[in-house]
Design a protein around this motif. Structure first.
Motif, PDB file in Angstrom:
ATOM      1  N   ASN A  59     -21.383 -53.396  -6.607  1.00  0.00           N
ATOM      2  CA  ASN A  59     -20.543 -52.836  -5.682  1.00  0.00           C
ATOM      3  C   ASN A  59     -20.010 -51.474  -5.801  1.00  0.00           C
ATOM      4  O   ASN A  59     -19.615 -51.109  -6.965  1.00  0.00           O
ATOM      5  CB  ASN A  59     -19.363 -53.707  -5.301  1.00  0.00           C
ATOM      6  CG  ASN A  59     -19.467 -55.106  -4.655  1.00  0.00           C
ATOM      7  OD1 ASN A  59     -20.467 -55.362  -4.151  1.00  0.00           O
ATOM      8  ND2 ASN A  59     -18.355 -56.001  -5.056  1.00  0.00           N
ATOM      9  N   ARG A  60     -20.222 -50.564  -4.736  1.00  0.00           N
ATOM     10  CA  ARG A  60     -19.734 -49.096  -4.894  1.00  0.00           C
ATOM     11  C   ARG A  60     -19.588 -48.502  -3.707  1.00  0.00           C
ATOM     12  O   ARG A  60     -19.924 -49.144  -2.405  1.00  0.00           O
ATOM     13  CB  ARG A  60     -20.620 -48.366  -5.911  1.00  0.00           C
ATOM     14  CG  ARG A  60     -22.121 -48.662  -5.358  1.00  0.00           C
ATOM     15  CD  ARG A  60     -23.098 -48.153  -6.444  1.00  0.00           C
ATOM     16  NE  ARG A  60     -24.499 -48.219  -5.911  1.00  0.00           N
ATOM     17  CZ  ARG A  60     -25.211 -47.097  -5.239  1.00  0.00           C
ATOM     18  NH1 ARG A  60     -24.542 -45.835  -5.094  1.00  0.00           N
ATOM     19  NH2 ARG A  60     -26.310 -47.313  -4.781  1.00  0.00           N
ATOM     20  N   LEU A  61     -18.931 -47.310  -3.687  1.00  0.00           N
ATOM     21  CA  LEU A  61     -18.948 -46.388  -2.273  1.00  0.00           C
ATOM     22  C   LEU A  61     -20.106 -45.398  -2.415  1.00  0.00           C
ATOM     23  O   LEU A  61     -20.412 -44.817  -3.598  1.00  0.00           O
ATOM     24  CB  LEU A  61     -17.577 -45.875  -2.235  1.00  0.00           C
ATOM     25  CG  LEU A  61     -16.393 -46.657  -1.892  1.00  0.00           C
ATOM     26  CD1 LEU A  61     -15.380 -45.628  -1.830  1.00  0.00           C
ATOM     27  CD2 LEU A  61     -16.598 -47.426  -0.715  1.00  0.00           C
ATOM     28  N   THR A  62     -20.690 -45.328  -1.216  1.00  0.00           N
ATOM     29  CA  THR A  62     -21.708 -43.995  -1.024  1.00  0.00           C
ATOM     30  C   THR A  62     -20.994 -43.284   0.028  1.00  0.00           C
ATOM     31  O   THR A  62     -20.141 -43.624   0.854  1.00  0.00           O
ATOM     32  CB  THR A  62     -23.262 -44.845  -0.705  1.00  0.00           C
ATOM     33  OG1 THR A  62     -23.169 -45.385   0.545  1.00  0.00           O
ATOM     34  CG2 THR A  62     -23.684 -45.694  -1.933  1.00  0.00           C
ATOM     35  N   ASP A  63     -21.818 -42.104   0.067  1.00  0.00           N
ATOM     36  CA  ASP A  63     -21.726 -41.204   1.394  1.00  0.00           C
ATOM     37  C   ASP A  63     -20.223 -40.673   1.309  1.00  0.00           C
ATOM     38  O   ASP A  63     -19.708 -40.836   2.748  1.00  0.00           O
ATOM     39  CB  ASP A  63     -22.088 -41.743   2.882  1.00  0.00           C
ATOM     40  CG  ASP A  63     -23.351 -42.192   2.670  1.00  0.00           C
ATOM     41  OD1 ASP A  63     -24.470 -41.550   1.993  1.00  0.00           O
ATOM     42  OD2 ASP A  63     -23.821 -43.189   3.366  1.00  0.00           O
ATOM     43  N   LEU A  64     -19.505 -40.499   0.153  1.00  0.00           N
ATOM     44  CA  LEU A  64     -17.943 -40.215   0.365  1.00  0.00           C
ATOM     45  C   LEU A  64     -17.759 -38.742   1.005  1.00  0.00           C
ATOM     46  O   LEU A  64     -18.565 -37.886   0.811  1.00  0.00           O
ATOM     47  CB  LEU A  64     -17.442 -40.055  -1.073  1.00  0.00           C
ATOM     48  CG  LEU A  64     -17.640 -41.452  -1.723  1.00  0.00           C
ATOM     49  CD1 LEU A  64     -16.998 -41.160  -3.321  1.00  0.00           C
ATOM     50  CD2 LEU A  64     -16.383 -42.220  -1.282  1.00  0.00           C
ATOM     51  N   ALA A  65     -17.027 -38.703   1.820  1.00  0.00           N
ATOM     52  CA  ALA A  65     -16.705 -37.462   2.677  1.00  0.00           C
ATOM     53  C   ALA A  65     -15.403 -37.138   2.940  1.00  0.00           C
ATOM     54  O   ALA A  65     -14.444 -38.048   3.329  1.00  0.00           O
ATOM     55  CB  ALA A  65     -17.330 -37.371   4.243  1.00  0.00           C
ATOM     56  N   VAL A  66     -14.826 -36.121   2.492  1.00  0.00           N
ATOM     57  CA  VAL A  66     -13.654 -35.617   2.812  1.00  0.00           C
ATOM     58  C   VAL A  66     -13.493 -34.407   3.674  1.00  0.00           C
ATOM     59  O   VAL A  66     -13.924 -33.395   3.417  1.00  0.00           O
ATOM     60  CB  VAL A  66     -13.041 -35.138   1.442  1.00  0.00           C
ATOM     61  CG1 VAL A  66     -11.499 -34.558   1.596  1.00  0.00           C
ATOM     62  CG2 VAL A  66     -13.046 -36.038   0.235  1.00  0.00           C
ATOM     63  N   THR A  67     -12.836 -34.956   4.842  1.00  0.00           N
ATOM     64  CA  THR A  67     -12.779 -33.724   5.919  1.00  0.00           C
ATOM     65  C   THR A  67     -11.454 -33.171   6.335  1.00  0.00           C
ATOM     66  O   THR A  67     -10.793 -34.065   6.642  1.00  0.00           O
ATOM     67  CB  THR A  67     -13.440 -34.529   7.320  1.00  0.00           C
ATOM     68  OG1 THR A  67     -14.688 -34.858   7.022  1.00  0.00           O
ATOM     69  CG2 THR A  67     -13.658 -33.292   8.233  1.00  0.00           C
ATOM     70  N   PHE A  68     -11.270 -32.068   6.164  1.00  0.00           N
ATOM     71  CA  PHE A  68      -9.999 -31.274   6.623  1.00  0.00           C
ATOM     72  C   PHE A  68      -9.872 -30.992   8.052  1.00  0.00           C
ATOM     73  O   PHE A  68     -10.829 -30.582   8.594  1.00  0.00           O
ATOM     74  CB  PHE A  68      -9.749 -30.094   5.619  1.00  0.00           C
ATOM     75  CG  PHE A  68      -9.376 -30.452   4.180  1.00  0.00           C
ATOM     76  CD1 PHE A  68      -7.989 -30.144   4.022  1.00  0.00           C
ATOM     77  CD2 PHE A  68     -10.179 -30.896   3.201  1.00  0.00           C
ATOM     78  CE1 PHE A  68      -7.530 -30.563   2.591  1.00  0.00           C
ATOM     79  CE2 PHE A  68      -9.675 -31.138   2.047  1.00  0.00           C
ATOM     80  CZ  PHE A  68      -8.527 -31.075   1.612  1.00  0.00           C
ATOM     81  N   HIS A  69      -8.724 -31.388   8.554  1.00  0.00           N
ATOM     82  CA  HIS A  69      -8.289 -30.757   9.941  1.00  0.00           C
ATOM     83  C   HIS A  69      -6.980 -29.932   9.909  1.00  0.00           C
ATOM     84  O   HIS A  69      -6.004 -30.733   9.559  1.00  0.00           O
ATOM     85  CB  HIS A  69      -8.013 -31.860  10.803  1.00  0.00           C
ATOM     86  CG  HIS A  69      -9.278 -32.890  10.911  1.00  0.00           C
ATOM     87  ND1 HIS A  69     -10.431 -32.615  11.707  1.00  0.00           N
ATOM     88  CD2 HIS A  69      -9.578 -34.130  10.283  1.00  0.00           C
ATOM     89  CE1 HIS A  69     -11.384 -33.454  11.622  1.00  0.00           C
ATOM     90  NE2 HIS A  69     -10.863 -34.299  10.804  1.00  0.00           N
ATOM     91  N   VAL A  70      -7.042 -28.611   9.864  1.00  0.00           N
ATOM     92  CA  VAL A  70      -5.668 -27.750   9.463  1.00  0.00           C
ATOM     93  C   VAL A  70      -5.694 -26.814  10.324  1.00  0.00           C
ATOM     94  O   VAL A  70      -6.846 -25.997  10.670  1.00  0.00           O
ATOM     95  CB  VAL A  70      -5.859 -27.245   7.874  1.00  0.00           C
ATOM     96  CG1 VAL A  70      -4.583 -26.378   7.652  1.00  0.00           C
ATOM     97  CG2 VAL A  70      -6.069 -28.077   7.060  1.00  0.00           C
ATOM     98  N   THR A  71      -4.670 -26.481  10.826  1.00  0.00           N
ATOM     99  CA  THR A  71      -4.421 -25.500  11.999  1.00  0.00           C
ATOM    100  C   THR A  71      -2.874 -24.581  11.582  1.00  0.00           C
ATOM    101  O   THR A  71      -2.229 -25.212  10.960  1.00  0.00           O
ATOM    102  CB  THR A  71      -4.325 -25.745  13.414  1.00  0.00           C
ATOM    103  OG1 THR A  71      -3.251 -26.819  13.708  1.00  0.00           O
ATOM    104  CG2 THR A  71      -5.642 -26.483  13.969  1.00  0.00           C
ATOM    105  N   PHE A  72      -2.995 -23.505  11.812  1.00  0.00           N
ATOM    106  CA  PHE A  72      -1.858 -22.645  11.651  1.00  0.00           C
ATOM    107  C   PHE A  72      -1.570 -22.098  12.723  1.00  0.00           C
ATOM    108  O   PHE A  72      -2.079 -21.671  13.789  1.00  0.00           O
ATOM    109  CB  PHE A  72      -2.369 -21.664  10.637  1.00  0.00           C
ATOM    110  CG  PHE A  72      -2.721 -22.018   9.033  1.00  0.00           C
ATOM    111  CD1 PHE A  72      -1.699 -22.560   8.203  1.00  0.00           C
ATOM    112  CD2 PHE A  72      -4.062 -22.404   8.986  1.00  0.00           C
ATOM    113  CE1 PHE A  72      -2.112 -22.968   6.981  1.00  0.00           C
ATOM    114  CE2 PHE A  72      -4.128 -22.876   7.626  1.00  0.00           C
ATOM    115  CZ  PHE A  72      -3.381 -23.286   6.726  1.00  0.00           C
ATOM    116  N   PRO A  73      -0.087 -21.722  13.077  1.00  0.00           N
ATOM    117  CA  PRO A  73       0.236 -20.950  14.022  1.00  0.00           C
ATOM    118  C   PRO A  73      -0.170 -19.424  14.186  1.00  0.00           C
ATOM    119  O   PRO A  73      -0.868 -18.876  13.022  1.00  0.00           O
ATOM    120  CB  PRO A  73       1.650 -20.880  13.921  1.00  0.00           C
ATOM    121  CG  PRO A  73       1.770 -21.009  12.530  1.00  0.00           C
ATOM    122  CD  PRO A  73       0.946 -21.842  11.951  1.00  0.00           C
ATOM    123  N   ASP A  74      -0.018 -18.737  15.121  1.00  0.00           N
ATOM    124  CA  ASP A  74      -0.366 -17.308  15.132  1.00  0.00           C
ATOM    125  C   ASP A  74       0.305 -16.511  13.989  1.00  0.00           C
ATOM    126  O   ASP A  74       1.570 -16.729  13.824  1.00  0.00           O
ATOM    127  CB  ASP A  74      -0.195 -16.609  16.711  1.00  0.00           C
ATOM    128  CG  ASP A  74      -1.091 -17.199  17.636  1.00  0.00           C
ATOM    129  OD1 ASP A  74      -2.323 -17.863  17.080  1.00  0.00           O
ATOM    130  OD2 ASP A  74      -0.925 -17.256  18.840  1.00  0.00           O
TER     131      ASP A  74
END
Length: 144
Positions: A87-102
């Motif tokens: 048993n193990r994990l494959t296809d690990l993905a870390v995806t950032f969703h970051v927004t900043f104001p003007d």
């Protein structure tokens, strides 16, 4: 190994399929088996949270000194497999969703964001670096 380099937690069974991990500062997190109707995190979900959380901390420190984000979420996923390696994990993905104001500081934060994610992943994040390098784990039973 110095006193400051050792990291540890203690895991205690609270009931069938339910556990609490305690760190040296007294913080706790409960987890379980993920049985139907159970909302506690499973150990696999805690691993995914650790992967995302480790890099999130690094990225937040690097970017928020320039601008406070209006959105900062990290999605982490992997596919659980059971094959000849177990048993193990494959296809690990870390995806950032970051927004900043003007604003000027926000422009700097946006410019730093990709480099901060890469630097954390490639060098700073102990969790992802440990997973990727394949550090051996030793499990033993201590006799009472």
């Amino acid at each position: 190994m110095t006193e400051t380099s050792l990291r540890s937690v203690t895991v205690e069974r609270t009931s069938t399929g339910h556990f609490v991990a305690t760190n040296v500062r007294g913080g706790t997190v409960s987890f379980g088996t993920g049985a139907a109707g159970d909302t506690e995190f499973t150990p696999v979900e805690l691993l995914l949270a650790a992967l995302g959380g480790c890099t999130a901390v690094d990225v937040d420190v690097a970017t928020s000194r320039h601008a406070e984000p209006t959105v900062f979420t990290v999605a982490v996923q992997g596919t659980k497999v059971d094959d000849e390696l177990g048993n193990r994990l494959t296809d690990l993905a870390v995806t950032f969703h970051v927004t900043f104001p003007d604003g000027e500081g926000a422009e700097r934060a946006r410019a730093i964001l990709p480099r901060a994610v890469k630097t954390s992943h490639d060098r700073l994040c102990t969790v992802s670096r440990t997973v990727e390098t394949g550090t051996p784990v030793r499990a033993t039973v201590e006799q009472a």
